[in-house]
Design a protein around this motif. Structure first.
Motif, PDB file in Angstrom:
ATOM      1  N   GLU A   1       0.820  -1.292   0.464  1.00 16.81           N
ATOM      2  CA  GLU A   1      -0.023   0.116   0.252  1.00 16.81           C
ATOM      3  C   GLU A   1       0.874   1.330   0.024  1.00 16.81           C
TER       4      GLU A   1
ATOM      5  N   ASP B   1      -4.260   6.764  -0.224  1.00 18.34           N
ATOM      6  CA  ASP B   1      -5.619   6.308  -1.111  1.00 18.34           C
ATOM      7  C   ASP B   1      -5.742   6.985  -2.041  1.00 18.34           C
TER       8      ASP B   1
ATOM      9  N   PRO C   1      -4.617   2.575  -5.083  1.00 19.48           N
ATOM     10  CA  PRO C   1      -4.635   1.843  -4.682  1.00 19.48           C
ATOM     11  C   PRO C   1      -4.210   1.187  -6.059  1.00 19.48           C
TER      12      PRO C   1
ATOM     13  N   GLU D   1      -3.526  -4.417  -0.466  1.00 17.95           N
ATOM     14  CA  GLU D   1      -4.377  -3.432  -0.901  1.00 17.95           C
ATOM     15  C   GLU D   1      -5.808  -4.376  -0.995  1.00 17.95           C
ATOM     16  N   ASP D   2      -6.209  -4.091  -2.134  1.00 12.36           N
ATOM     17  CA  ASP D   2      -7.273  -4.674  -2.137  1.00 12.36           C
ATOM     18  C   ASP D   2      -7.212  -5.926  -2.934  1.00 12.36           C
TER      19      ASP D   2
ATOM     20  N   ASN E   1      -5.150  -6.458   3.621  1.00  9.73           N
ATOM     21  CA  ASN E   1      -5.938  -5.422   4.726  1.00  9.73           C
ATOM     22  C   ASN E   1      -7.003  -5.957   4.718  1.00  9.73           C
TER      23      ASN E   1
ATOM     24  N   GLY F   1      -9.580  -5.032   2.175  1.00 10.30           N
ATOM     25  CA  GLY F   1      -9.768  -5.726   1.037  1.00 10.30           C
ATOM     26  C   GLY F   1     -10.871  -6.180  -0.260  1.00 10.30           C
TER      27      GLY F   1
END
Length: 322
Positions: free
Chosen positions: A190, A193, A196, A218-219, A240, A243
């Motif tokens: 990461e 914000d 991403p 992250e996601d 995360n 995520g």
């Protein structure tokens, strides 16, 4: 009887007849690569010392001799090109515990692999790249990978690879290049914000994973956009709690096979999945998902270990067992 006494080595070898070791590498003195860059056209052993490199190292060896690059220190660069670009040859890159290679600049947008630290960019099916150890960091986009339309094989045996945006390792070759992962640590790190989508691995070509530790902060951990992805082992963890997916399969056409491995999602909200197959209609007729093994772990309400959506069920070919 009269004997002539000459110094040892008085009879030098003819040019081009230097002895070779068992790997086809000329037994020449090890050469230190210049910080300004170099095109390597002959087999041999080369040292990449610590320091800032202002030009690329391009390997283009036509005689079939092996190239060994030993990285011995902390290498940095800000060039807008691959730092080590393999066009043709058989290349082994040895990192080691103290070897760090990084490009932490914010480059402009690139189509394809971009300014990777190590890249396979070849039109030769016999070209090979093997990475053994070292730490490779990019602030943006791939640390290591295969370029668009490239051929050959890129094998990662060990090392640490991380990025703050895009994939830490990326196979962009939609043709015949193969990226094979036998071990190592791969991190989508990461940043903030506003940036991403940092993946441990991103695939558009043919990638085979036998082992390794893939971590996403992250996601998503692994983004399977298209091509063939085989996972036979390894550990895949989404760290995360906000995520989304460990393995994210989108668009296509793609063929994804999972026969083993450990997949864990810390996600606890309703958006979380371990494997998410979300292939849209334009590629659904060519998409396949085969799951015959592996351990899939997730906790929370309204979450799925394996989720299939946005596809015509009559066109989906999915095998799931174990």
């Amino acid at each position: 009887m009269m004997l002539s006494v000459l110094p040892v080595g008085a009879f030098a070898a003819e040019p081009g007849t230097e002895p070779e070791n068992g790997n086809g590498v000329s037994a020449q003195a090890e050469e230190t690569l210049p910080f300004a860059g170099k095109e390597i056209t002959e087999g041999g052993t080369y040292t990449m010392e610590g320091g800032e490199y202002t030009g690329p190292i391009t390997v283009n060896v036509q005689d079939g001799k092996d190239v060994i690059i030993n990285i011995t220190g902390h290498v940095t660069t800000n060039i807008r090109d691959m730092l080590i670009k393999v066009v043709k040859g058989h290349v082994t890159i040895n990192g080691g515990n103290d070897a760090i290679v990084e490009n932490m600049s914010e480059p402009v947008f690139y189509y394809g692999l971009g300014a990777a630290l190590i890249g396979l960019s070849s039109t030769d099916d016999n070209t090979t790249v093997e990475i053994n150890g070292g730490t490779y960091r990019k602030k943006v986009e791939a640390a290591v990978g295969c370029e668009n339309d490239s051929k050959g094989t890129l094998t990662i045996n060990s090392g640490t690879f991380e990025t703050g945006m895009g994939g830490a390792v990326v196979n962009n070759a939609d043709k015949s290049a193969v990226m094979q992962i036998e071990g190592g640590t791969f991190i989508g790190r990461e940043r903030d914000d506003n940036h991403p989508d940092a993946y441990a691995l991103e695939n558009y070509g043919t990638t085979i994973i036998n082992d390794g530790h893939f971590i996403g902060y992250e996601d998503i951990v692994v983004h399977q956009y298209s091509g063939e992805l085989q996972i036979h082992g390894g550990t895949f963890e989404l760290m995360n709690p906000n995520g989304i997916n460990v393995i994210d399969i989108q668009n296509g056409p793609s063929n994804t096979t999972i026969t083993g491995g450990y997949f864990k999602n810390l996600q606890g909200c309703r958006w979380g999945n371990v494997v998410d197959y979300e292939s849209y209609m334009q590629g659904a007729e060519a998409n396949e998902l085969h799951i015959t093994g592996g351990t899939f772990e997730i906790e929370g309400e309204n979450v799925d270990g394996i989720r299939v959506s946005s596809v015509d069920p009559s066109q989906l070919r999915m095998q799931r067992s174990g």
